[in-house]
Design a protein around this motif. Sequence first.
Motif, mmCIF file in Angstrom:
data_model
loop_
_atom_site.group_PDB
_atom_site.id
_atom_site.type_symbol
_atom_site.label_atom_id
_atom_site.label_comp_id
_atom_site.label_asym_id
_atom_site.label_seq_id
_atom_site.Cartn_x
_atom_site.Cartn_y
_atom_site.Cartn_z
ATOM 1 N N ILE A 294 44.932 114.087 -38.334
ATOM 2 C CA ILE A 294 43.559 114.555 -38.427
ATOM 3 C C ILE A 294 43.211 115.270 -37.131
ATOM 4 C CG2 ILE A 294 41.126 113.863 -38.488
ATOM 5 C CD1 ILE A 294 41.866 111.645 -40.405
ATOM 6 N N TYR A 295 42.737 116.507 -37.265
ATOM 7 C CA TYR A 295 42.198 117.250 -36.137
ATOM 8 C C TYR A 295 40.695 116.995 -36.092
ATOM 9 C CZ TYR A 295 46.599 119.876 -35.966
ATOM 10 O OH TYR A 295 47.924 120.233 -35.864
ATOM 11 N N PHE A 296 40.132 116.937 -34.889
ATOM 12 C CA PHE A 296 38.692 116.700 -34.792
ATOM 13 C C PHE A 296 38.177 117.233 -33.456
ATOM 14 C CE2 PHE A 296 40.876 113.119 -32.979
ATOM 15 C CZ PHE A 296 40.115 112.668 -31.910
ATOM 16 N N THR A 297 36.860 117.363 -33.366
ATOM 17 C CA THR A 297 36.200 117.820 -32.147
ATOM 18 C C THR A 297 35.670 116.611 -31.387
ATOM 19 O OG1 THR A 297 35.541 119.861 -33.263
ATOM 20 C CG2 THR A 297 34.420 119.321 -31.203
ATOM 21 N N SER A 298 35.902 116.603 -30.079
ATOM 22 C CA SER A 298 35.463 115.481 -29.251
ATOM 23 C C SER A 298 35.027 115.982 -27.880
ATOM 24 C CB SER A 298 36.596 114.464 -29.083
ATOM 25 O OG SER A 298 36.246 113.472 -28.126
ATOM 26 N N ASP A 299 34.022 115.315 -27.305
ATOM 27 C CA ASP A 299 33.621 115.626 -25.934
ATOM 28 C C ASP A 299 34.081 114.533 -24.971
ATOM 29 O OD1 ASP A 299 31.907 113.537 -26.499
ATOM 30 O OD2 ASP A 299 30.082 114.595 -25.886
ATOM 31 N N ARG A 300 35.102 113.794 -25.351
ATOM 32 C CA ARG A 300 35.597 112.684 -24.534
ATOM 33 C C ARG A 300 36.067 113.155 -23.149
ATOM 34 N NH1 ARG A 300 40.565 110.281 -27.785
ATOM 35 N NH2 ARG A 300 38.985 110.357 -29.449
ATOM 36 N N GLY A 301 36.439 114.435 -23.036
ATOM 37 C CA GLY A 301 36.896 114.954 -21.752
ATOM 38 C C GLY A 301 35.796 115.630 -20.967
ATOM 39 N N GLY A 302 34.583 115.562 -21.438
ATOM 40 C CA GLY A 302 33.451 116.197 -20.776
ATOM 41 C C GLY A 302 32.810 117.255 -21.640
ATOM 42 N N GLY A 303 33.568 118.280 -22.046
ATOM 43 C CA GLY A 303 33.081 119.312 -22.948
ATOM 44 C C GLY A 303 33.807 119.222 -24.272
ATOM 45 N N PRO A 304 33.263 119.819 -25.330
ATOM 46 C CA PRO A 304 33.899 119.715 -26.643
ATOM 47 C C PRO A 304 35.230 120.453 -26.709
ATOM 48 C CG PRO A 304 32.033 121.223 -26.722
ATOM 49 C CD PRO A 304 31.990 120.580 -25.383
ATOM 50 N N GLN A 305 36.254 119.749 -27.134
ATOM 51 C CA GLN A 305 37.583 120.304 -27.346
ATOM 52 C C GLN A 305 38.150 119.716 -28.634
ATOM 53 O OE1 GLN A 305 38.998 122.680 -25.693
ATOM 54 N NE2 GLN A 305 37.725 122.778 -23.841
ATOM 55 N N ILE A 306 39.251 120.283 -29.097
ATOM 56 C CA ILE A 306 39.863 119.848 -30.350
ATOM 57 C C ILE A 306 41.053 118.947 -30.044
ATOM 58 C CG2 ILE A 306 41.041 120.636 -32.442
ATOM 59 C CD1 ILE A 306 39.291 123.227 -32.167
ATOM 60 N N TYR A 307 41.116 117.849 -30.762
ATOM 61 C CA TYR A 307 42.163 116.842 -30.583
ATOM 62 C C TYR A 307 42.855 116.590 -31.921
ATOM 63 C CZ TYR A 307 40.052 115.747 -26.042
ATOM 64 O OH TYR A 307 39.573 115.820 -24.750
ATOM 65 N N ARG A 308 44.014 115.927 -31.836
ATOM 66 C CA ARG A 308 44.759 115.543 -33.041
ATOM 67 C C ARG A 308 45.195 114.092 -32.897
ATOM 68 N NH1 ARG A 308 48.862 119.241 -33.076
ATOM 69 N NH2 ARG A 308 50.104 117.905 -31.732
ATOM 70 N N MET A 309 45.049 113.339 -34.002
ATOM 71 C CA MET A 309 45.513 111.953 -34.025
ATOM 72 C C MET A 309 46.163 111.678 -35.369
ATOM 73 S SD MET A 309 41.945 109.847 -34.642
ATOM 74 C CE MET A 309 40.822 110.307 -35.977
ATOM 75 N N SER A 310 46.808 110.552 -35.487
ATOM 76 C CA SER A 310 47.378 110.135 -36.762
ATOM 77 C C SER A 310 46.256 109.936 -37.773
ATOM 78 C CB SER A 310 48.158 108.829 -36.593
ATOM 79 O OG SER A 310 48.469 108.253 -37.856
ATOM 80 N N ALA A 311 46.543 110.167 -39.031
ATOM 81 C CA ALA A 311 45.548 109.986 -40.081
ATOM 82 C C ALA A 311 45.123 108.528 -40.227
ATOM 83 C CB ALA A 311 46.078 110.506 -41.412
ATOM 84 N N SER A 312 45.857 107.629 -39.605
ATOM 85 C CA SER A 312 45.485 106.213 -39.612
ATOM 86 C C SER A 312 44.795 105.797 -38.322
ATOM 87 C CB SER A 312 46.721 105.348 -39.842
ATOM 88 O OG SER A 312 47.690 105.567 -38.822
ATOM 89 N N GLY A 313 44.529 106.777 -37.445
ATOM 90 C CA GLY A 313 43.864 106.483 -36.188
ATOM 91 C C GLY A 313 44.862 106.344 -35.042
ATOM 92 N N GLY A 314 44.394 105.847 -33.910
ATOM 93 C CA GLY A 314 45.271 105.667 -32.755
ATOM 94 C C GLY A 314 45.027 106.713 -31.686
ATOM 95 N N ASP A 315 45.989 106.840 -30.783
ATOM 96 C CA ASP A 315 45.855 107.769 -29.665
ATOM 97 C C ASP A 315 45.714 109.207 -30.148
ATOM 98 O OD1 ASP A 315 46.104 105.651 -27.925
ATOM 99 O OD2 ASP A 315 48.268 105.920 -27.634
ATOM 100 N N ALA A 316 44.939 109.981 -29.404
ATOM 101 C CA ALA A 316 44.708 111.384 -29.746
ATOM 102 C C ALA A 316 45.234 112.283 -28.638
ATOM 103 C CB ALA A 316 43.224 111.640 -29.960
ATOM 104 N N GLN A 317 45.765 113.430 -29.032
ATOM 105 C CA GLN A 317 46.265 114.416 -28.081
ATOM 106 C C GLN A 317 45.369 115.648 -28.139
ATOM 107 O OE1 GLN A 317 48.670 113.212 -30.598
ATOM 108 N NE2 GLN A 317 48.806 111.469 -29.198
ATOM 109 N N ARG A 318 45.076 116.181 -26.972
ATOM 110 C CA ARG A 318 44.260 117.392 -26.918
ATOM 111 C C ARG A 318 45.075 118.589 -27.382
ATOM 112 N NH1 ARG A 318 40.757 119.378 -21.609
ATOM 113 N NH2 ARG A 318 40.405 121.545 -22.310
ATOM 114 N N VAL A 319 44.438 119.465 -28.151
ATOM 115 C CA VAL A 319 45.120 120.616 -28.744
ATOM 116 C C VAL A 319 44.677 121.931 -28.106
ATOM 117 C CG1 VAL A 319 45.481 121.897 -30.897
ATOM 118 C CG2 VAL A 319 45.405 119.398 -30.940
ATOM 119 N N THR A 320 43.388 122.073 -27.809
ATOM 120 C CA THR A 320 42.875 123.317 -27.227
ATOM 121 C C THR A 320 42.702 123.164 -25.716
ATOM 122 O OG1 THR A 320 40.629 122.589 -27.789
ATOM 123 C CG2 THR A 320 41.714 124.123 -29.312
#
Length: 423
Positions: A294-320
């Motif tokens: 699952i790709y999603f938008t998150s501001d966990r790093g300060g500003g909004p960026q796109i991340y990817r994680m397993s469809a069952s959840g877990g750790d996410a990796q930044r994509v953009t």
Amino acid sequence: MIKNYFLRGCVVMFLGVAGAAQAQLRVETYGVGATQIPIAIAGFADETAAPQQVTAVIKADLARSGYFKIIDTGNVMSETTPVNYGEWKGRGADALVIGSVQRLADGRYDVRYRLLDTIKAANLSGFSQTAGPDRLRVAAHKIADDIYEKLIGVRGSFATRIAYVTKSGPEYRLEVADSDGEGTQVALRSNEPIISPAWSPDGTRVAYVSFEQKKPVVYVQDLTNRQRTVIANYRGSNSAPSWSPDGTKLALALSRNGYTQVYTVNADGTNLRQLTNTNGIETEPQFSADGQSIYFTSDRGGGPQIYRMSASGGDAQRVTFNGSYNISPRVSPDGKSLAYISRREGRFQLYLLDIASGQELRLSDTSRDESPSFSPNGKYIMYATESGRRGSLAVVSVDGRVKHQLTTQAGDIREPTWGPFMK
């Protein structure tokens, strides 16, 4: 302004102005493909007696794709007309389309067509289909799809549908139309905003967010019988639905426990599962093409960026990583590319990322782009933008060469989503 625009993925108010009554979309095409195939399309025999000129639709489809140079034949030729290949080759045509439209006793029409290779003096394709008077445009789109596939090598997507939201005066409408903006049908009317429509993989249902209960609630509506199901009506915001590739689940953004987080739920609203758990905003989830991520938008790093994680959840990796503000991820049908909106120098524009290499390409030259959506063949992206201070829809090829815009004479159109291939 920055935070408000990002929150658009969680809860968005329609930014349109009052418009006039419902109208068909008008298409204007700009640019052509790297190479164009010269193709002659003869008038189909007896089509003038039908309520729809099939060849006009075929020509418009192929011209809009940017990959064809249409040669007007000035001829009427049925699928049985003898063809002088040398003559057509001499007129600069690499291919010739001929056919007929015959009215049957039950009021339907028999539409026949052939695609001929003038270089090799050979038959490339052809078929017949039966269509009611109201389905002749669809029959023409299917012929254009076949021509596109045989000559380009990629399945055509003319016989698909799009959905979008129109605001006219105080009324919001969720509308469904053919890919060229014709054949508009209203799926839902409301005096409250409708946002974030998303097609089911089988093309029979649309998920969306409606504010008719004075808060954002996620629904799934069957387009055949108009029945709809409440998928998420929890405390806080319920938003940003997207389907899993197999159509059994939806990913959502919910703020039921405070911060907006990513969840999944079965297509009937059961088995809600929380996938992210941060102190930031996690929104706009999109399944990968294989359903594993699952790709999603998150501001966990300060500003909004796109991340990817397993469809069952877990750790996410930044994509953009290029730019400080990237939102609204959409994954290509082959899973190799990611379309998204990036804000740079104050302009919100459409970008395309090659996921493997990290190379990106800016596809738009407008400044208020939103809501990208891939065509089912992955060759084009539809998105919302502005034209004359009104919302309009635009389409661009993934190489950026071909562009066309869909507008109405008045009113705002936003929130496009391109439907799947129909069986």
